[in-house]
Design a protein around this motif. Structure first.
Motif, PDB file in Angstrom:
ATOM      1  N   GLN A   1       5.482   1.598 -18.262  1.00 47.47           N
ATOM      2  CA  GLN A   1       6.911   1.208 -18.731  1.00 47.47           C
ATOM      3  C   GLN A   1       7.912   1.954 -17.948  1.00 47.47           C
ATOM      4  OE1 GLN A   1       7.915   1.330 -22.797  1.00 47.47           O
ATOM      5  NE2 GLN A   1       8.780  -0.739 -22.794  1.00 47.47           N
ATOM      6  N   THR A   2       7.829   3.295 -18.167  1.00 47.34           N
ATOM      7  CA  THR A   2       8.801   4.232 -17.588  1.00 47.34           C
ATOM      8  C   THR A   2       9.027   4.108 -15.904  1.00 47.34           C
ATOM      9  OG1 THR A   2       8.022   5.943 -18.907  1.00 47.34           O
ATOM     10  CG2 THR A   2       9.372   6.635 -17.048  1.00 47.34           C
ATOM     11  N   ILE A   3       7.915   3.677 -15.468  1.00 44.07           N
ATOM     12  CA  ILE A   3       8.247   3.511 -14.028  1.00 44.07           C
ATOM     13  C   ILE A   3       8.392   1.918 -13.544  1.00 44.07           C
ATOM     14  CG2 ILE A   3       6.841   5.384 -13.162  1.00 44.07           C
ATOM     15  CD1 ILE A   3       4.616   3.362 -12.035  1.00 44.07           C
ATOM     16  N   GLY A   4       8.671   1.144 -14.660  1.00 50.25           N
ATOM     17  CA  GLY A   4       9.244  -0.207 -14.524  1.00 50.25           C
ATOM     18  C   GLY A   4       8.157  -1.263 -14.255  1.00 50.25           C
ATOM     19  N   LEU A   5       6.852  -0.949 -14.407  1.00 47.75           N
ATOM     20  CA  LEU A   5       5.827  -2.012 -13.940  1.00 47.75           C
ATOM     21  C   LEU A   5       5.442  -2.884 -15.296  1.00 47.75           C
ATOM     22  CD1 LEU A   5       3.084  -0.127 -11.682  1.00 47.75           C
ATOM     23  CD2 LEU A   5       4.284  -2.232 -11.181  1.00 47.75           C
ATOM     24  N   LEU A   6       5.681  -2.015 -16.586  1.00 48.70           N
ATOM     25  CA  LEU A   6       5.218  -3.049 -17.477  1.00 48.70           C
ATOM     26  C   LEU A   6       6.663  -3.152 -18.328  1.00 48.70           C
ATOM     27  CD1 LEU A   6       2.770  -4.075 -18.669  1.00 48.70           C
ATOM     28  CD2 LEU A   6       2.423  -1.766 -19.979  1.00 48.70           C
TER      29      LEU A   6
ATOM     30  N   ALA B   1       0.786  -1.220   0.089  1.00 46.53           N
ATOM     31  CA  ALA B   1       0.010   0.029   0.022  1.00 46.53           C
ATOM     32  C   ALA B   1       0.927   1.096   0.091  1.00 46.53           C
ATOM     33  CB  ALA B   1      -0.815  -0.019   1.093  1.00 46.53           C
ATOM     34  N   LYS B   2       1.901   1.225   0.746  1.00 48.72           N
ATOM     35  CA  LYS B   2       2.757   2.587   0.951  1.00 48.72           C
ATOM     36  C   LYS B   2       3.528   2.788  -0.432  1.00 48.72           C
ATOM     37  CE  LYS B   2       6.224   4.678   3.867  1.00 48.72           C
ATOM     38  NZ  LYS B   2       7.506   4.516   4.076  1.00 48.72           N
ATOM     39  N   LYS B   3       3.883   1.683  -1.094  1.00 53.32           N
ATOM     40  CA  LYS B   3       4.490   1.877  -2.160  1.00 53.32           C
ATOM     41  C   LYS B   3       3.596   2.541  -3.381  1.00 53.32           C
ATOM     42  CE  LYS B   3       8.125   0.383  -5.311  1.00 53.32           C
ATOM     43  NZ  LYS B   3       8.688  -0.945  -5.960  1.00 53.32           N
ATOM     44  N   MET B   4       2.398   2.131  -3.360  1.00 56.40           N
ATOM     45  CA  MET B   4       1.232   2.729  -4.154  1.00 56.40           C
ATOM     46  C   MET B   4       1.124   4.374  -4.257  1.00 56.40           C
ATOM     47  SD  MET B   4      -1.580  -0.539  -3.799  1.00 56.40           S
ATOM     48  CE  MET B   4      -2.918   0.444  -4.519  1.00 56.40           C
ATOM     49  N   VAL B   5       1.202   4.434  -2.784  1.00 57.36           N
ATOM     50  CA  VAL B   5       0.816   5.970  -2.341  1.00 57.36           C
ATOM     51  C   VAL B   5       2.464   6.766  -2.929  1.00 57.36           C
ATOM     52  CG1 VAL B   5       0.573   7.547  -0.685  1.00 57.36           C
ATOM     53  CG2 VAL B   5      -0.385   5.295  -0.530  1.00 57.36           C
ATOM     54  N   GLU B   6       3.356   6.117  -2.521  1.00 58.39           N
ATOM     55  CA  GLU B   6       4.795   6.932  -2.908  1.00 58.39           C
ATOM     56  C   GLU B   6       4.824   7.088  -4.419  1.00 58.39           C
ATOM     57  OE1 GLU B   6       7.664   5.009   0.688  1.00 58.39           O
ATOM     58  OE2 GLU B   6       7.472   3.871  -1.399  1.00 58.39           O
ATOM     59  N   THR B   7       4.160   6.042  -5.306  1.00 54.12           N
ATOM     60  CA  THR B   7       3.992   6.151  -6.581  1.00 54.12           C
ATOM     61  C   THR B   7       3.211   7.243  -7.162  1.00 54.12           C
ATOM     62  OG1 THR B   7       4.347   3.666  -6.795  1.00 54.12           O
ATOM     63  CG2 THR B   7       3.637   4.815  -8.855  1.00 54.12           C
ATOM     64  N   GLY B   8       2.086   7.358  -6.410  1.00 61.10           N
ATOM     65  CA  GLY B   8       1.141   8.499  -6.653  1.00 61.10           C
ATOM     66  C   GLY B   8       2.258   9.941  -6.546  1.00 61.10           C
ATOM     67  N   GLU B   9       2.634   9.923  -5.398  1.00 59.83           N
ATOM     68  CA  GLU B   9       3.403  11.103  -4.879  1.00 59.83           C
ATOM     69  C   GLU B   9       4.703  11.519  -5.966  1.00 59.83           C
ATOM     70  OE1 GLU B   9       6.233  10.682  -1.924  1.00 59.83           O
ATOM     71  OE2 GLU B   9       6.190  12.615  -1.114  1.00 59.83           O
ATOM     72  N   ALA B  10       5.212  10.396  -6.450  1.00 60.02           N
ATOM     73  CA  ALA B  10       6.245  10.566  -7.473  1.00 60.02           C
ATOM     74  C   ALA B  10       5.679  11.119  -8.674  1.00 60.02           C
ATOM     75  CB  ALA B  10       6.979   9.369  -7.980  1.00 60.02           C
ATOM     76  N   PHE B  11       4.527  10.815  -9.207  1.00 62.97           N
ATOM     77  CA  PHE B  11       3.985  11.553 -10.332  1.00 62.97           C
ATOM     78  C   PHE B  11       3.767  12.956 -10.006  1.00 62.97           C
ATOM     79  CE2 PHE B  11       1.469  10.420 -14.192  1.00 62.97           C
ATOM     80  CZ  PHE B  11       1.335  11.493 -14.685  1.00 62.97           C
TER      81      PHE B  11
ATOM     82  N   SER C   1       6.783  14.959 -10.362  1.00 62.59           N
ATOM     83  CA  SER C   1       7.614  14.691 -11.663  1.00 62.59           C
ATOM     84  C   SER C   1       6.886  15.994 -12.416  1.00 62.59           C
ATOM     85  CB  SER C   1       7.055  13.554 -12.421  1.00 62.59           C
ATOM     86  OG  SER C   1       5.623  13.563 -13.376  1.00 62.59           O
ATOM     87  N   LEU C   2       5.592  16.655 -11.926  1.00 65.97           N
ATOM     88  CA  LEU C   2       5.260  17.623 -12.400  1.00 65.97           C
ATOM     89  C   LEU C   2       5.526  19.109 -11.742  1.00 65.97           C
ATOM     90  CD1 LEU C   2       1.079  16.816 -12.665  1.00 65.97           C
ATOM     91  CD2 LEU C   2       3.038  16.591 -14.547  1.00 65.97           C
ATOM     92  N   GLY C   3       6.384  18.740 -10.793  1.00 66.13           N
ATOM     93  CA  GLY C   3       7.039  19.895 -10.179  1.00 66.13           C
ATOM     94  C   GLY C   3       6.461  20.432  -8.727  1.00 66.13           C
ATOM     95  N   PHE C   4       5.504  19.415  -8.329  1.00 69.25           N
ATOM     96  CA  PHE C   4       5.114  19.860  -7.064  1.00 69.25           C
ATOM     97  C   PHE C   4       5.840  19.190  -5.913  1.00 69.25           C
ATOM     98  CE2 PHE C   4       1.181  19.673  -9.498  1.00 69.25           C
ATOM     99  CZ  PHE C   4       0.466  20.640  -9.049  1.00 69.25           C
TER     100      PHE C   4
ATOM    101  N   CYS D   1      -1.971   9.457 -23.839  1.00 70.47           N
ATOM    102  CA  CYS D   1      -1.153  10.581 -23.556  1.00 70.47           C
ATOM    103  C   CYS D   1      -0.926  10.648 -22.077  1.00 70.47           C
ATOM    104  CB  CYS D   1      -1.958  11.909 -23.960  1.00 70.47           C
ATOM    105  SG  CYS D   1      -1.336  13.322 -22.929  1.00 70.47           S
ATOM    106  N   SER D   2       0.461  10.581 -21.526  1.00 71.31           N
ATOM    107  CA  SER D   2       0.520  10.627 -20.212  1.00 71.31           C
ATOM    108  C   SER D   2       1.440  12.084 -19.931  1.00 71.31           C
ATOM    109  CB  SER D   2       1.535   9.747 -19.528  1.00 71.31           C
ATOM    110  OG  SER D   2       1.772   9.806 -18.357  1.00 71.31           O
ATOM    111  N   VAL D   3       1.104  12.822 -18.860  1.00 72.05           N
ATOM    112  CA  VAL D   3       1.614  14.307 -18.761  1.00 72.05           C
ATOM    113  C   VAL D   3       2.855  13.952 -17.840  1.00 72.05           C
ATOM    114  CG1 VAL D   3      -0.125  15.536 -19.430  1.00 72.05           C
ATOM    115  CG2 VAL D   3       0.135  14.883 -17.321  1.00 72.05           C
ATOM    116  N   TYR D   4       2.918  12.725 -17.595  1.00 71.81           N
ATOM    117  CA  TYR D   4       4.319  12.450 -16.506  1.00 71.81           C
ATOM    118  C   TYR D   4       5.358  13.339 -16.789  1.00 71.81           C
ATOM    119  CZ  TYR D   4       7.474   9.739 -13.782  1.00 71.81           C
ATOM    120  OH  TYR D   4       8.469   9.250 -12.786  1.00 71.81           O
ATOM    121  N   GLY D   5       5.971  13.885 -15.786  1.00 73.41           N
ATOM    122  CA  GLY D   5       7.335  14.736 -15.977  1.00 73.41           C
ATOM    123  C   GLY D   5       7.115  16.050 -16.572  1.00 73.41           C
TER     124      GLY D   5
END
Ligand code: X8Z
Ligand code: ZN
Length: 631
Positions: free
Chosen positions: A446-451, A332-342, A345-348, A567-571
């Motif tokens: 793919q970028t985050i290594g899940l696929l 669960a924690k890693k899921m939240v960390e992944t959300g935070e990382a997104f 990546s937008l600058g927050f 489209c992904s606006v990641y980053g």
């Protein structure tokens, strides 16, 4: 207990801007007592002969702001303590705070009326109008009414969160039952879970009443309060929060539904045909609404869990996000960390350390809690948190992004007056995290290594189907929840017709039916969190339109040229900066301005949804060509 005046704008329970109250009555707030007394004299005792002045309005606003700040934090901490540990005592505390908050909110709303005809600068006028709309459920002013209303609300909320259900001789947790609806495929068992879940709202509670009775009392009491404030009923008051006359807003939601309905109708028809292949004519007759327990969700509100049953044969099988999360050792924690990382990546800015220390990310084993996900801002500043009972699956991966969206919004508008610490409208608040989650594309995974490998874009109808089962399937449910409540609050539905009226709307808009006949004694709406919790729901309908508009606008900003669903606006720091500009506004400006600043148009528009799903629409029309659709 879910009265927004009580808490810092929560994700689920109370995303409205207002929260306030009583504690600042004492001397701890410099000057507040004097300011208040002057205003009370003016308003109630007619000490001042001439009409109200802008100075008086300004002092009143300051007083309200002080209350919101101080009592907001106090009530949020009480509410958090209760939601993460439901006991007799925390129920007692939250009821007390709720009643105090409602009493003060009613007083403020009444005092705000004094400035109705006074010409004021736009920002002050907006604050005065917000104060009048601040309460989610107003109580009448008479003594004892606010307490009675608070007791009803606490009891309904706690009944929903803790109601016990036995399955095959064993007690099963509510959170587990919810997820079982997504995985069980035996129609008899699904029906059993579905029916038992709905026994809770009509079972006798500790006070010797039922949720249905409490709900009817709540409606009568809060309507009385709304009328004292000058509204026709609570439903009208809820609709008035959208910077439009309430009737126009209702028409606006119908217009938006009209844009998405053709797509929904095709989806419903196709899903019914596929479920018929799985379950046969008896369970799924082709000329009837779909049985509500077969759609992979306790409320048939989103159908992503039946993807495997309806997946297009010639499409790429895609990927199963639940399986990918498990295979990659996500917790669960890693899921939240992944959300935070997104968001990072937008600058927050990263989430504060206190977020990790104080959030409830998984279900505690040793106590009763409210599992329905929510996001909280405790202090109007940086003490932001989520409260979830996260499971490692695709639904909750989506929900984690949804909740974080609330938290980032809350933090972005923290510099606003507490009166403006809310979404541009309720739909904006619900759309932020969902817009981010629309960027969870194969390339992103793919970028985050899940696929490992991204599927070929020529077969994307599967991806679109999976997304439509979540987002398009949701729309009629998102709309009818409040249509039902508008009818209840206006008196068109009475306790005798609550349940029949509910199923009439469920059938009309969603084309679904209960698995067994439901007598009018039942209270099936009470099986959905937001009904006992009194969380208005049109916000989610609006959010499902807005998030596609936001997504389209950000993809254009990021220079994306392919189909919207890829489209992904990641980053993209550019998107992040512009997004932040909108979030920082809070509710300080009418929402069309916020919308225009980000998307270029001040109108809500289902066109982006239609565009996103256009290839799927084509596929569905082909599939349905020889079928008889409708119900
Ligand atoms: O209640 C929520 C969020 C919290 S604001 C988890 N949602 C609605 C629901 O669960 O019914 C998000 C989607 C719709
Ligand atoms: Zn939400």
């Amino acid at each position: 207990m879910n009265n927004p005046i009580l808490k810092r704008p929560l994700g689920a329970a109370a995303a409205v801007s207002v929260l306030a109250l009583i504690a600042a009555c004492d001397a701890t707030a410099p000057g507040a007592a004097n300011v208040q007394n002057a205003a009370v004299d003016a308003a109630e005792n007619n000490v001042v002969a001439e009409g109200p002045s802008a100075e008086e309005a300004s002092a009143f606003i300051e007083e309200v702001e002080t209350f919101y700040r101080e009592f907001g934090e106090y009530s949020a901490r009480v509410a958090w303590s209760q939601a993460t540990n439901i006991t007799y005592d925390t129920d007692w505390l939250v009821t007390k705070v709720d009643a105090e908050g409602t009493e003060m909110g009613v007083k403020f709303a009444n005092r705000a009326k004094r400035f109705n005809d006074l010409e004021l600068p736009a920002e002050m006028r907006r604050k005065i109008e917000s104060i009048k709309l601040g309460l989610n459920l107003p109580a009448p002013e008479r003594a004892g009414a606010a307490k009675e209303l608070a007791e009803l609300n606490t009891r309904m909320g706690s009944t929903y969160a803790t109601g016990k259900i036995e399955l095959d001789g064993e007690q099963v947790g509510r959170n587990d039952l919810e997820s079982m609806m997504g995985t069980v495929r035996d129609p008899a068992k699904l029906q059993d879970i579905w029916v038992k879940w709905r026994e809770v709202p009509v079972a006798e509670n500790s006070a010797g009443t039922t949720m249905k009775e409490d709900y009817a009392s709540m409606v009568a009491l809060s309507n009385e309060g709304a009328r004292e404030l000058g509204f026709d009923d609570v439903g009208t008051m809820w609709r008035a929060r959208y910077d439009l006359p309430p009737a126009e807003f209702a028409d606006e939601t119908d217009r938006l539904w009209g844009q998405v309905k053709p797509l929904y109708d095709e989806l419903q028809c196709h899903v019914r045909a596929k479920l018929n292949e799985q379950y046969g004519d008896e369970a799924v007759p082709l000329d009837q609404p779909i049985r509500a327990d077969l759609l992979g969700n306790m409320w048939a509100q989103s159908w992503g869990n039946v993807y495997d049953l309806v997946a297009p044969g010639d499409a790429d099988p895609g990927y199963d996000l639940t399986a990918l999360l498990a295979a990659n050792d996500y917790d669960a924690k890693k899921m939240v960390e992944t959300g935070e990382a997104f968001f990072s990546s937008l600058g927050f800015d990263p989430l504060p350390e206190s977020f990790w220390e104080r959030s409830q990310i998984t279900k505690p084993r040793d106590r009763e809690v409210v599992c329905h996900a929510s996001a909280w801002n405790m202090d109007g500043a940086d003490d932001i948190r989520i409260k979830m009972c996260t499971k490692v699956n695709s639904d909750d991966f989506q929900t984690v992004h949804h909740e974080l969206g609330h938290n980032y919004y809350q933090r972005a508008y923290k510099a606003q007056s507490p009166i403006f610490q809310g979404g541009a409208n309720g739909g904006f608040h619900e759309a932020i995290g969902d817009m981010i989650a629309l960027s969870i594309t194969p390339d992103y995974l793919q970028t985050i290594g899940l696929l490992d490998e991204t599927p070929d874009a020529s077969k994307d109808v599967g991806l679109l189907m999976a997304q439509a089962l979540e987002k398009v399937a949701f729309q009629p449910f998102g709309l009818l929840m409040d249509k039902w409540r508008w009818q209840v609050f206006s008196g068109e539905l009475t306790p005798e017709t609550y349940n029949d009226g509910w199923w009439a709307l469920r059938t009309q808009y969603q084309g679904i039916r209960p698995p067994v006949e439901r007598s009018s004694d039942y209270f099936d709406p009470g099986g959905k969190y937001h009904i006992p919790g009194n969380v208005s729901y049109t916000r989610y309908f609006i959010a499902n339109i807005l998030q596609f508009q936001f997504h389209k606008a950000s993809c254009e900003m990021a220079g994306w040229e392919g189909p919207l669903h890829r489209c992904s606006v990641y980053g993209s720091k550019e998107v992040g900066a512009k997004f932040n500009d909108m979030l920082e506004l809070g509710s300080s400006r009418p929402w069309p301005e916020a919308l225009e600043a980000f998307t270029g148009s001040p109108e809500m528009d289902g066109g982006a949804v239609v565009e996103y799903f256009a290839p799927l629409m084509e596929y569905l029309e082909e599939q349905n060509a020889d079928r008889t659709c409708g119900w």
